[in-house]
Each structure stands twice: as C-alpha cells, then as structure tokens.
Design a protein around this motif. Structure first.
Motif, PDB file in Angstrom:
ATOM      1  N   TRP A  29      76.141  29.622 -34.094  1.00  0.00           N
ATOM      2  CA  TRP A  29      76.945  29.254 -35.268  1.00  0.00           C
ATOM      3  C   TRP A  29      77.284  27.895 -35.309  1.00  0.00           C
ATOM      4  O   TRP A  29      77.756  27.389 -36.321  1.00  0.00           O
ATOM      5  N   SER A  72      68.982  34.584 -36.086  1.00  0.00           N
ATOM      6  CA  SER A  72      70.178  34.989 -37.136  1.00  0.00           C
ATOM      7  C   SER A  72      69.750  36.547 -37.123  1.00  0.00           C
ATOM      8  O   SER A  72      70.630  37.216 -37.140  1.00  0.00           O
ATOM      9  N   CYS A  95      69.416  30.057 -42.291  1.00  0.00           N
ATOM     10  CA  CYS A  95      69.820  31.141 -41.291  1.00  0.00           C
ATOM     11  C   CYS A  95      70.711  32.209 -41.936  1.00  0.00           C
ATOM     12  O   CYS A  95      71.418  32.965 -41.219  1.00  0.00           O
ATOM     13  N   HIS A 146      77.839  36.857 -39.224  1.00  0.00           N
ATOM     14  CA  HIS A 146      78.207  36.426 -37.916  1.00  0.00           C
ATOM     15  C   HIS A 146      79.465  37.281 -37.420  1.00  0.00           C
ATOM     16  O   HIS A 146      80.363  36.508 -36.979  1.00  0.00           O
TER      17      HIS A 146
END
Ligand SMILES: [Zn+2]
Length: 180
Positions: A29, A72, A95, A146
C-alpha cells in the motif's frame, strides 16, 4: 488475514510466508496511489515493461515476481484459485479492488463480447440468488478496501455465506448492477 498458500495466475501453488504477510501488505500500500473509491489506484513502483505502454505493476516477494493487481486481489479476497484477475477499467497498473474481477480466460472474452449489452440476469428473481437486495446494499456500504477487519472482502464473504468472488462482483457491480 494470513494467506500462507495461494495459487498464482498460472494455477501453480505459491507460498507467501505468514510471518511476512503484514509487512508485505504495508509495503504494497505504501507504493499505491490510493484515490477516491471510483478512481484508478495506480502502482507507483516498478512496471512489467517500459513506457509509453502502461504495463502491469510488479512487486517482488521472496524472489517471486507478482503482478500488483493480482496481489491486490489476494489482499482483499485471498486466493485467485488459479483464475485470471482482470481489470474492469482496462488500466493495467490499477490496484483498486473495486476495478478488479476474477474469472477464466473464457469469462474474460465473454465479458468483453457482452459489453454494451444489457444483462438479463437480474437479482432476487434468479433461482440461485442467495442474497437479498438489502444485503447487497449493505455489502456495498460496508466493504472497505485495504483492511483485514470485519468489512474486508473475506470477512463479508464469511458473514453472508457467499464466496469472496461474489463479494467482489457485488462491489464492482458486475452482479446486482440494477441495485442502487
Ligand atoms: Zn482502475
């Protein structure tokens, strides 16, 4: 989430060491330009080839080269099960999990052929629908990218009793697209 064993895009089993996983995700990330939920989130690190062509992002893990959109997918939905991770946005370095979907190469081709046509398969009237429209809305509202918490793709899949592939398809509106 700690995927220890996943299948790569070629279907072979690939191991990612559990103890490194959190670091790998943080590293990943740190090199993605995260934008608005609907925007493309492009990989800022190395690419699979030189410009001007926009190649896939590449990240090396334990000596193996990974396509960053595949990573991802794995971060959000765990295994690719040997299937192809495809872009809805046709932007290889993107992503954003909401721009990714998974299928066979045949699915990919059929999807391309279908683009521009209306989808006759609609929601709850389908004989095999396992979710209600309100559940679909809840999944879209709660899905967070995420994250490994209760609103991650994997956790939502468990909670609603569907596969993570279905969660992805709901989030990126390949399924239940008529539900606002
Ligand atoms: Zn995109």
């Amino acid at each position: 989430m700690n995927p220890k064993i996943v299948r790569g895009q070629d279907g072979r089993i690939v191991t990612i060491l559990k103890r490194n996983w959190e670091e790998i995700v943080a590293d990943f990330w740190s090199r993605v330009k995260i934008g608005e939920p609907s925007e493309c989130w492009e990989w800022q690190g190395g690419r699979n080839g030189p410009p001007p062509i926009k190649h896939y992002g590449i990240m090396w893990i334990n000596g193996k080269k990974w396509k960053t959109h595949v990573l991802s997918w794995i971060i959000h939905f765990q295994s690719t099960n040997g299937l192809c991770v495809c872009h809805l946005c046709d932007n290889p370095p993107c992503c954003n999990p909401a721009h990714l979907w998974i299928g066979t190469f045949g699915d990919n081709n059929r999807d391309k052929a279908k683009k521009g046509r209306s989808n006759p398969e609609r929601g709850e009237s389908r004989y095999n629908a396992t979710l209600t429209e309100s559940e679909v809305r809840e999944i879209r509202r709660r899905f967070k990218s995420h994250t490994t918490g209760p609103d991650s793709g994997v956790s939502l899949a468990k909670e609603f009793g569907v596969g993570s592939t279905m969660i992805s398809a709901i989030v990126n509106r390949r399924r239940w697209s008529h539900v606002q």
